[in-house]
Scaffold this motif. Structure first.
Motif, mmCIF file in Angstrom:
data_model
loop_
_atom_site.group_PDB
_atom_site.id
_atom_site.type_symbol
_atom_site.label_atom_id
_atom_site.label_comp_id
_atom_site.label_asym_id
_atom_site.label_seq_id
_atom_site.Cartn_x
_atom_site.Cartn_y
_atom_site.Cartn_z
ATOM 1 N N LYS A 283 -52.393 35.441 77.323
ATOM 2 C CA LYS A 283 -53.488 34.483 77.154
ATOM 3 C C LYS A 283 -53.067 33.232 76.383
ATOM 4 C CE LYS A 283 -56.053 37.542 79.153
ATOM 5 N NZ LYS A 283 -56.344 37.402 80.596
ATOM 6 N N LYS A 284 -51.805 32.856 76.525
ATOM 7 C CA LYS A 284 -51.309 31.622 75.910
ATOM 8 C C LYS A 284 -50.037 31.199 76.616
ATOM 9 C CE LYS A 284 -48.641 34.007 72.302
ATOM 10 N NZ LYS A 284 -48.396 34.142 70.849
ATOM 11 N N ASP A 285 -49.698 29.921 76.465
ATOM 12 C CA ASP A 285 -48.481 29.421 77.108
ATOM 13 C C ASP A 285 -47.253 29.893 76.352
ATOM 14 O OD1 ASP A 285 -49.888 28.016 79.047
ATOM 15 O OD2 ASP A 285 -50.116 26.257 77.770
ATOM 16 N N PRO A 286 -46.154 30.180 77.068
ATOM 17 C CA PRO A 286 -44.928 30.600 76.388
ATOM 18 C C PRO A 286 -44.291 29.433 75.643
ATOM 19 C CG PRO A 286 -44.520 30.302 78.725
ATOM 20 C CD PRO A 286 -45.999 30.137 78.530
ATOM 21 N N PRO A 287 -43.531 29.698 74.589
ATOM 22 C CA PRO A 287 -42.849 28.605 73.884
ATOM 23 C C PRO A 287 -41.670 28.072 74.700
ATOM 24 C CG PRO A 287 -42.238 30.724 72.950
ATOM 25 C CD PRO A 287 -43.315 31.005 73.951
ATOM 26 N N ILE A 288 -41.428 26.782 74.559
ATOM 27 C CA ILE A 288 -40.270 26.085 75.149
ATOM 28 C C ILE A 288 -40.318 26.020 76.671
ATOM 29 C CG2 ILE A 288 -37.751 26.012 75.334
ATOM 30 C CD1 ILE A 288 -38.720 25.395 72.552
ATOM 31 N N LEU A 289 -40.617 27.136 77.344
ATOM 32 C CA LEU A 289 -40.475 27.250 78.794
ATOM 33 C C LEU A 289 -41.303 26.254 79.607
ATOM 34 C CD1 LEU A 289 -39.135 28.803 81.120
ATOM 35 C CD2 LEU A 289 -41.030 30.440 81.004
ATOM 36 N N PRO A 290 -42.568 25.932 79.221
ATOM 37 C CA PRO A 290 -43.382 25.071 80.095
ATOM 38 C C PRO A 290 -42.730 23.748 80.462
ATOM 39 C CG PRO A 290 -44.788 26.094 78.472
ATOM 40 C CD PRO A 290 -43.384 26.476 78.117
ATOM 41 N N TRP A 291 -42.111 23.063 79.510
ATOM 42 C CA TRP A 291 -41.482 21.781 79.842
ATOM 43 C C TRP A 291 -40.352 21.977 80.843
ATOM 44 C CZ3 TRP A 291 -36.679 19.593 79.765
ATOM 45 C CH2 TRP A 291 -36.623 18.215 79.995
ATOM 46 N N TRP A 292 -39.595 23.047 80.676
ATOM 47 C CA TRP A 292 -38.472 23.300 81.577
ATOM 48 C C TRP A 292 -38.942 23.643 82.980
ATOM 49 C CZ3 TRP A 292 -33.660 21.973 80.471
ATOM 50 C CH2 TRP A 292 -33.348 21.750 79.128
ATOM 51 N N CYS A 293 -40.176 24.143 83.110
ATOM 52 C CA CYS A 293 -40.740 24.346 84.449
ATOM 53 C C CYS A 293 -40.812 23.022 85.197
ATOM 54 C CB CYS A 293 -42.136 24.956 84.345
ATOM 55 S SG CYS A 293 -42.189 26.637 83.696
ATOM 56 N N GLY A 294 -41.317 21.981 84.517
ATOM 57 C CA GLY A 294 -41.381 20.658 85.141
ATOM 58 C C GLY A 294 -40.016 20.080 85.421
#
Length: 344
Positions: A283-294
């Motif tokens: 129920k929360k975004d993972p650390p660091i990973l979201p930007w690397w998805c983009g």
């Protein structure tokens, strides 16, 4: 006594999670890491835009690539350029300032464009792989099964289908375009947590899971049918056999190239799948990973150019000729331009 112990354990767990999140946040906000993000992102966007623009020229000049293959290749390159215009470039700005500087209207417009062009690229990859499947498994009937207008209609269908699904996702009453800070971009999501994002799941199934699964099935059938095809070709006359075998080899190499492009697309989107799974689980975004998805999504738009040049001889030959001609002509034109400036 047990309540006190449980309460203290819960409190210590929350404190440790808070400290861990602060450490990740401090790392993400550090100027060195932020500068590194912007630098590699600018490089990735420039490589993709320049590479796909040049690939359009090469595809046009390549005589050994069938027109029925050129049409989806050309369309895929255009689609990837548009991805970088509506996603890559704004993504750089949002990363640099660490917020959304473009306003709510552009949040909706760019989220719509990002969804549309990424979805269309998956559909176009499926169209390319379908074309190669027919070329490898039905070489003697290929021209009767696949014509220019048929492949054009398939490409048009890919654009319209992805556009329709994106409209369905964007214009439903409960959907809103939100800026997700960890991802540094806008997405369509329900405006309340009480509504399950069923449309997002449908998009994932229709526009990513289905094309990728269909591609895997296609290449399994290519492998199984190739042996049977070799026996058919062996029954032809000797001269026809050499020509047919040569064409089949070219088609097989092209199919392998498009398989690698698809594999690159899948690997680039793997962090997104992991991030979505993490978000649903915790129920929360993972650390660091979201930007690397983009970032990996941006990198995926240049994989096709690299694979074409590396694996497809019909693409590599005209690309080399064009680069050699430019390397020979560019210094002459530059010297003439400098001389005219000096004389003026």
């Amino acid at each position: 006594m047990n309540l006190t112990e449980n309460g203290s354990e819960s409190m210590s767990t929350n404190i440790s999670e808070s400290l861990a999140s602060h450490k990740w946040l401090a790392f993400e906000m550090s100027p060195i890491y932020k500068g590194f993000q912007v630098t590699i992102l600018v490089i990735a966007v420039l490589i993709s835009i320049i590479g796909n623009s040049l690939s359009i020229v090469v595809i046009h000049k390549a005589n050994h690539i069938k027109t029925t293959t050129k049409i989806p290749m050309f369309s895929l390159a255009v689609c990837y350029i548009m991805v970088n215009i509506v996603f890559g470039i704004p993504f750089i700005g949002a990363t640099a300032v660490n917020t959304w500087p473009y306003g709510q209207t552009m949040c909706f417009v760019l989220a719509f464009g990002m969804n549309w062009f990424y979805a269309c690229s998956a559909c176009l990859l499926f169209t390319l792989n379908l074309d190669r499947y027919i070329a490898v498994t039905r070489p003697l009937r290929y021209h009767s099964l696949i014509s220019n207008w048929k492949i054009s209609m398939l490409v048009l269908t890919a654009w319209l289908f992805s556009f329709s699904v994106t409209c369905f996702n964007a214009f439903l009453p409960y959907q809103r375009a939100f800026f997700k800070h960890d991802y540094h971009f806008c997405f369509f999501d329900p405006y309340t947590d009480e509504i399950v994002d069923i449309i997002g799941m449908i998009n994932l199934l229709l526009l990513i899971v289905f094309p990728i699964t269909a591609t895997i099935v296609i290449y399994c059938k290519i492998y199984n049918i190739s042996k049977f095809h070799a026996q058919q070709i062996a029954l032809l006359e000797q001269s026809m056999q050499r020509n047919a075998e040569k064409q089949r080899t070219l088609d097989t190499k092209a199919a392998k190239a498009f398989l690698l492009v698809t594999a690159g697309f899948v690997l680039a989107w793997l962090p997104v799948v992991i991030a979505i799974g993490y978000e649903y689980a915790y129920k929360k975004d993972p650390p660091i990973l979201p930007w690397w998805c983009g970032f990996f999504g941006t990198v995926s738009t240049s994989i096709n150019v690299v694979i074409y040049y590396w694996r497809n001889e019909a693409f590599r030959r005209p690309a080399r000729k064009m680069m050699m001609r430019w390397m020979r002509v560019a210094p002459e034109e530059t010297s003439m331009w400098v001389s005219s400036i000096i004389l003026e």
